[in-house]
Design a protein around this motif. Structure first.
Motif, PDB file in Angstrom:
ATOM      1  N   ALA A 128       0.832  -1.194   0.000  1.00  0.00           N
ATOM      2  CA  ALA A 128       0.000   0.000   0.000  1.00  0.00           C
ATOM      3  C   ALA A 128       0.875   1.256   0.000  1.00  0.00           C
ATOM      4  CB  ALA A 128      -0.904   0.008   1.215  1.00  0.00           C
ATOM      5  N   GLY A 129       2.129   1.113   0.336  1.00  0.00           N
ATOM      6  CA  GLY A 129       3.005   2.274   0.410  1.00  0.00           C
ATOM      7  C   GLY A 129       4.166   2.171  -0.554  1.00  0.00           C
ATOM      8  N   ALA A 130       5.049   3.155  -0.474  1.00  0.00           N
ATOM      9  CA  ALA A 130       6.210   3.168  -1.362  1.00  0.00           C
ATOM     10  C   ALA A 130       7.431   3.623  -0.574  1.00  0.00           C
ATOM     11  CB  ALA A 130       5.951   4.119  -2.518  1.00  0.00           C
ATOM     12  N   THR A 131       8.563   3.016  -0.897  1.00  0.00           N
ATOM     13  CA  THR A 131       9.819   3.410  -0.252  1.00  0.00           C
ATOM     14  C   THR A 131      10.583   4.322  -1.210  1.00  0.00           C
ATOM     15  OG1 THR A 131       9.928   1.332   0.969  1.00  0.00           O
ATOM     16  CG2 THR A 131      11.985   2.524   0.709  1.00  0.00           C
ATOM     17  N   ARG A 132      10.968   5.486  -0.710  1.00  0.00           N
ATOM     18  CA  ARG A 132      11.745   6.412  -1.545  1.00  0.00           C
ATOM     19  C   ARG A 132      12.596   7.303  -0.664  1.00  0.00           C
ATOM     20  NH1 ARG A 132       9.689  11.521  -1.156  1.00  0.00           N
ATOM     21  NH2 ARG A 132       7.457  11.773  -0.758  1.00  0.00           N
ATOM     22  N   LYS A 133      13.579   7.959  -1.316  1.00  0.00           N
ATOM     23  CA  LYS A 133      14.397   8.919  -0.563  1.00  0.00           C
ATOM     24  C   LYS A 133      13.547  10.114  -0.181  1.00  0.00           C
ATOM     25  CE  LYS A 133      18.819   8.094  -2.693  1.00  0.00           C
ATOM     26  NZ  LYS A 133      19.144   8.245  -4.108  1.00  0.00           N
ATOM     27  N   LEU A 134      13.808  10.656   0.993  1.00  0.00           N
ATOM     28  CA  LEU A 134      13.100  11.869   1.408  1.00  0.00           C
ATOM     29  C   LEU A 134      13.940  13.086   1.060  1.00  0.00           C
ATOM     30  CD1 LEU A 134      11.786  10.896   4.978  1.00  0.00           C
ATOM     31  CD2 LEU A 134      10.582  10.726   2.783  1.00  0.00           C
ATOM     32  N   PHE A 135      13.283  14.137   0.618  1.00  0.00           N
ATOM     33  CA  PHE A 135      13.968  15.404   0.393  1.00  0.00           C
ATOM     34  C   PHE A 135      14.106  16.122   1.744  1.00  0.00           C
ATOM     35  CE2 PHE A 135      12.083  14.283  -3.622  1.00  0.00           C
ATOM     36  CZ  PHE A 135      13.107  14.557  -4.520  1.00  0.00           C
ATOM     37  N   VAL A 136      15.096  17.001   1.833  1.00  0.00           N
ATOM     38  CA  VAL A 136      15.319  17.726   3.098  1.00  0.00           C
ATOM     39  C   VAL A 136      14.039  18.454   3.523  1.00  0.00           C
ATOM     40  CG1 VAL A 136      16.682  19.550   4.202  1.00  0.00           C
ATOM     41  CG2 VAL A 136      17.777  17.989   2.626  1.00  0.00           C
ATOM     42  N   THR A 137      13.294  18.925   2.542  1.00  0.00           N
ATOM     43  CA  THR A 137      12.053  19.656   2.844  1.00  0.00           C
ATOM     44  C   THR A 137      10.965  18.741   3.408  1.00  0.00           C
ATOM     45  OG1 THR A 137      11.475  19.342   0.531  1.00  0.00           O
ATOM     46  CG2 THR A 137      12.368  21.488   1.136  1.00  0.00           C
ATOM     47  N   GLU A 138      11.230  17.426   3.400  1.00  0.00           N
ATOM     48  CA  GLU A 138      10.239  16.477   3.941  1.00  0.00           C
ATOM     49  C   GLU A 138      10.693  15.896   5.286  1.00  0.00           C
ATOM     50  OE1 GLU A 138       8.312  14.126   0.316  1.00  0.00           O
ATOM     51  OE2 GLU A 138      10.475  13.907   0.368  1.00  0.00           O
ATOM     52  N   GLU A 181      14.557   4.970  -9.603  1.00  0.00           N
ATOM     53  CA  GLU A 181      13.715   5.108  -8.402  1.00  0.00           C
ATOM     54  C   GLU A 181      13.710   6.547  -7.888  1.00  0.00           C
ATOM     55  OE1 GLU A 181      14.071   0.550  -6.896  1.00  0.00           O
ATOM     56  OE2 GLU A 181      14.964   2.123  -5.672  1.00  0.00           O
ATOM     57  N   ASP A 182      14.843   7.231  -8.027  1.00  0.00           N
ATOM     58  CA  ASP A 182      14.886   8.640  -7.589  1.00  0.00           C
ATOM     59  C   ASP A 182      13.941   9.485  -8.431  1.00  0.00           C
ATOM     60  OD1 ASP A 182      16.616   8.038  -5.611  1.00  0.00           O
ATOM     61  OD2 ASP A 182      18.378   8.997  -6.509  1.00  0.00           O
ATOM     62  N   GLU A 183      13.915   9.190  -9.732  1.00  0.00           N
ATOM     63  CA  GLU A 183      12.999   9.955 -10.599  1.00  0.00           C
ATOM     64  C   GLU A 183      11.556   9.704 -10.193  1.00  0.00           C
ATOM     65  OE1 GLU A 183      13.453   9.670 -14.850  1.00  0.00           O
ATOM     66  OE2 GLU A 183      15.616   9.878 -14.637  1.00  0.00           O
ATOM     67  N   MET A 184      11.235   8.433  -9.958  1.00  0.00           N
ATOM     68  CA  MET A 184       9.867   8.111  -9.530  1.00  0.00           C
ATOM     69  C   MET A 184       9.578   8.740  -8.173  1.00  0.00           C
ATOM     70  SD  MET A 184       9.683   4.198 -10.765  1.00  0.00           S
ATOM     71  CE  MET A 184       8.418   3.754  -9.610  1.00  0.00           C
ATOM     72  N   GLY A 185      10.591   8.735  -7.309  1.00  0.00           N
ATOM     73  CA  GLY A 185      10.450   9.317  -5.974  1.00  0.00           C
ATOM     74  C   GLY A 185      10.145  10.802  -6.055  1.00  0.00           C
ATOM     75  N   PHE A 186      10.782  11.481  -7.016  1.00  0.00           N
ATOM     76  CA  PHE A 186      10.546  12.918  -7.195  1.00  0.00           C
ATOM     77  C   PHE A 186       9.085  13.162  -7.578  1.00  0.00           C
ATOM     78  CE2 PHE A 186      10.469  16.735  -9.881  1.00  0.00           C
ATOM     79  CZ  PHE A 186      10.920  17.657  -8.957  1.00  0.00           C
ATOM     80  N   VAL A 203       5.122   9.143   6.651  1.00  0.00           N
ATOM     81  CA  VAL A 203       6.266   8.236   6.769  1.00  0.00           C
ATOM     82  C   VAL A 203       5.961   7.254   7.906  1.00  0.00           C
ATOM     83  CG1 VAL A 203       8.708   8.085   7.410  1.00  0.00           C
ATOM     84  CG2 VAL A 203       7.934   9.894   5.878  1.00  0.00           C
ATOM     85  N   ARG A 204       5.879   5.974   7.560  1.00  0.00           N
ATOM     86  CA  ARG A 204       5.577   4.955   8.579  1.00  0.00           C
ATOM     87  C   ARG A 204       6.792   4.106   8.915  1.00  0.00           C
ATOM     88  NH1 ARG A 204       1.210   6.513  11.315  1.00  0.00           N
ATOM     89  NH2 ARG A 204      -0.479   7.109   9.913  1.00  0.00           N
ATOM     90  N   GLY A 205       7.797   4.161   8.039  1.00  0.00           N
ATOM     91  CA  GLY A 205       9.051   3.464   8.304  1.00  0.00           C
ATOM     92  C   GLY A 205      10.174   4.290   7.702  1.00  0.00           C
ATOM     93  N   ALA A 206      11.383   4.199   8.264  1.00  0.00           N
ATOM     94  CA  ALA A 206      12.468   5.032   7.742  1.00  0.00           C
ATOM     95  C   ALA A 206      13.820   4.379   7.989  1.00  0.00           C
ATOM     96  CB  ALA A 206      12.426   6.410   8.403  1.00  0.00           C
ATOM     97  N   ALA A 207      14.766   4.760   7.155  1.00  0.00           N
ATOM     98  CA  ALA A 207      16.150   4.293   7.313  1.00  0.00           C
ATOM     99  C   ALA A 207      17.069   5.466   7.055  1.00  0.00           C
ATOM    100  CB  ALA A 207      16.441   3.178   6.319  1.00  0.00           C
ATOM    101  N   GLU A 208      18.112   5.549   7.867  1.00  0.00           N
ATOM    102  CA  GLU A 208      19.116   6.608   7.687  1.00  0.00           C
ATOM    103  C   GLU A 208      20.437   5.965   7.368  1.00  0.00           C
ATOM    104  OE1 GLU A 208      19.999   9.768  10.672  1.00  0.00           O
ATOM    105  OE2 GLU A 208      18.011   9.214  11.365  1.00  0.00           O
ATOM    106  N   ASP A 268      22.219  18.590   8.768  1.00  0.00           N
ATOM    107  CA  ASP A 268      23.683  18.769   8.838  1.00  0.00           C
ATOM    108  C   ASP A 268      24.425  17.443   8.842  1.00  0.00           C
ATOM    109  OD1 ASP A 268      23.173  21.440   9.118  1.00  0.00           O
ATOM    110  OD2 ASP A 268      23.126  21.327  11.323  1.00  0.00           O
ATOM    111  N   MET A 269      23.713  16.350   9.015  1.00  0.00           N
ATOM    112  CA  MET A 269      24.394  15.066   9.220  1.00  0.00           C
ATOM    113  C   MET A 269      24.802  14.387   7.912  1.00  0.00           C
ATOM    114  SD  MET A 269      22.358  13.196  12.254  1.00  0.00           S
ATOM    115  CE  MET A 269      21.656  13.997  13.649  1.00  0.00           C
ATOM    116  N   LYS A 270      24.407  14.955   6.792  1.00  0.00           N
ATOM    117  CA  LYS A 270      24.739  14.413   5.473  1.00  0.00           C
ATOM    118  C   LYS A 270      24.196  12.995   5.282  1.00  0.00           C
ATOM    119  CE  LYS A 270      28.855  17.125   4.490  1.00  0.00           C
ATOM    120  NZ  LYS A 270      28.988  17.904   5.711  1.00  0.00           N
ATOM    121  N   SER A 271      23.110  12.707   5.966  1.00  0.00           N
ATOM    122  CA  SER A 271      22.528  11.372   5.848  1.00  0.00           C
ATOM    123  C   SER A 271      21.697  11.277   4.580  1.00  0.00           C
ATOM    124  CB  SER A 271      21.598  11.087   7.024  1.00  0.00           C
ATOM    125  OG  SER A 271      22.276  11.159   8.234  1.00  0.00           O
ATOM    126  N   ILE A 272      21.555  10.048   4.117  1.00  0.00           N
ATOM    127  CA  ILE A 272      20.532   9.763   3.111  1.00  0.00           C
ATOM    128  C   ILE A 272      19.387   9.163   3.917  1.00  0.00           C
ATOM    129  CG2 ILE A 272      19.918   8.306   1.151  1.00  0.00           C
ATOM    130  CD1 ILE A 272      22.863   8.386   0.352  1.00  0.00           C
TER     131      ILE A 272
END
Ligand SMILES: CC(C)(COP(=O)(O)OP(=O)(O)OC[C@H]1O[C@@H](n2cnc3c(N)ncnc32)[C@H](O)[C@@H]1OP(=O)(O)O)[C@@H](O)C(=O)NCCC(=O)NCCS
Length: 191
Positions: free
Chosen positions: A8-18, A171-176, A70-75, A56-60
């Motif tokens: 039901a959900g999708a995994t993608r990179k989060l933008f800093v604004t998110e 995937e980044d394009e789809m994520g955008f 966001v129901r799950g996350a990874a750094e 500031d942590m330069k994390s992805i």
């Protein structure tokens, strides 16, 4: 507990604004899952401070998004000043959404992101009692080492391949596109 359908959900990179969505996800974790995530008792104040420093942590940061939240996350955070070399990873999935494969999917993304950045080792620190995280790490051939009551999982990603680079780019394009749709969904009801 009932398994949530993670399709039901999708995994993608989060933008800093998110990142506020990531902060809200961390705030929704119950006390026990916060303790497992941070390795200590973590109150709201701690999480709010942590979230302020994220940019500031330069994390992805990857998010598993269901219904705009966001129901799950990874750094994936580089250790040292450079994005190459070694990195550490941390994971969280809200209780109602656990045991549905989201954590495994997030670790897969993190390992591939590390692979594409020539990161030779990804470390995952977890409490010794955290069998679930250890079970997921083992799926990615992690070496688990006990260190003063904690377990450190070490994954050595394979070298980058044109296919792994291509997959991440697509995937980044789809994520955008998904991020734009999420934004539109947020703004339109207010208009
Ligand atoms: C660890 C965490 C991220 C896992 O997320 P998840 O979405 O529930 O994980 P998945 O559904 O992908 O996988 C869970 C796996 O653990 C297994 N598992 C569950 N309980 C277990 C236990 N007590 N012992 C061993 N394995 C267990 C499941 O069978 C499943 O494996 P399978 O897919 O082969 O059946 C989530 O539980 C969480 O957020 N915990 C709190 C924070 C945390 O511990 N973070 C890790 C430290 S950084």
């Amino acid at each position: 507990m009932a398994r949530t359908n993670n399709k039901a959900g999708a995994t993608r990179k989060l933008f800093v604004t998110e990142y506020h969505k990531y902060r809200d996800h961390l705030l929704r974790l119950d006390a026990e899952n916060r303790r497992l995530r941070f390795g200590m008792i973590a109150g709201d104040e701690f999480i709010l401070e942590y979230a302020k420093r994220l940019a500031d942590m330069k994390s992805i940061v990857y998010g598993h998004i269901i219904g705009g939240e966001v129901r799950g996350a990874a750094e994936l955070r580089p250790l040292g000043r450079h994005v190459h070399g070694e990195a550490e990873a941390a994971f969280s999935v809200e209780k109602e959404f656990q045991d549905a494969g989201i954590g495994t999917q997030l670790l897969g993304r993190v390992v591939r992101a590390a692979r594409n950045r020539s990161i030779s080792r990804v470390y995952m620190n977890c409490l010794a009692e955290n069998r679930k995280m250890q079970a997921i790490a083992k799926k990615f051939d992690a070496v688990l080492q006990f260190d003063q009551g904690d377990v450190v999982g070490k994954v050595a990603p394979a070298s980058a391949h044109s296919f792994s680079l291509w997959r991440e780019a697509v995937e980044d394009e789809m994520g955008f596109v998904m991020a734009m749709l999420d934004l539109q969904r947020r703004i339109l009801p207010a208009a």
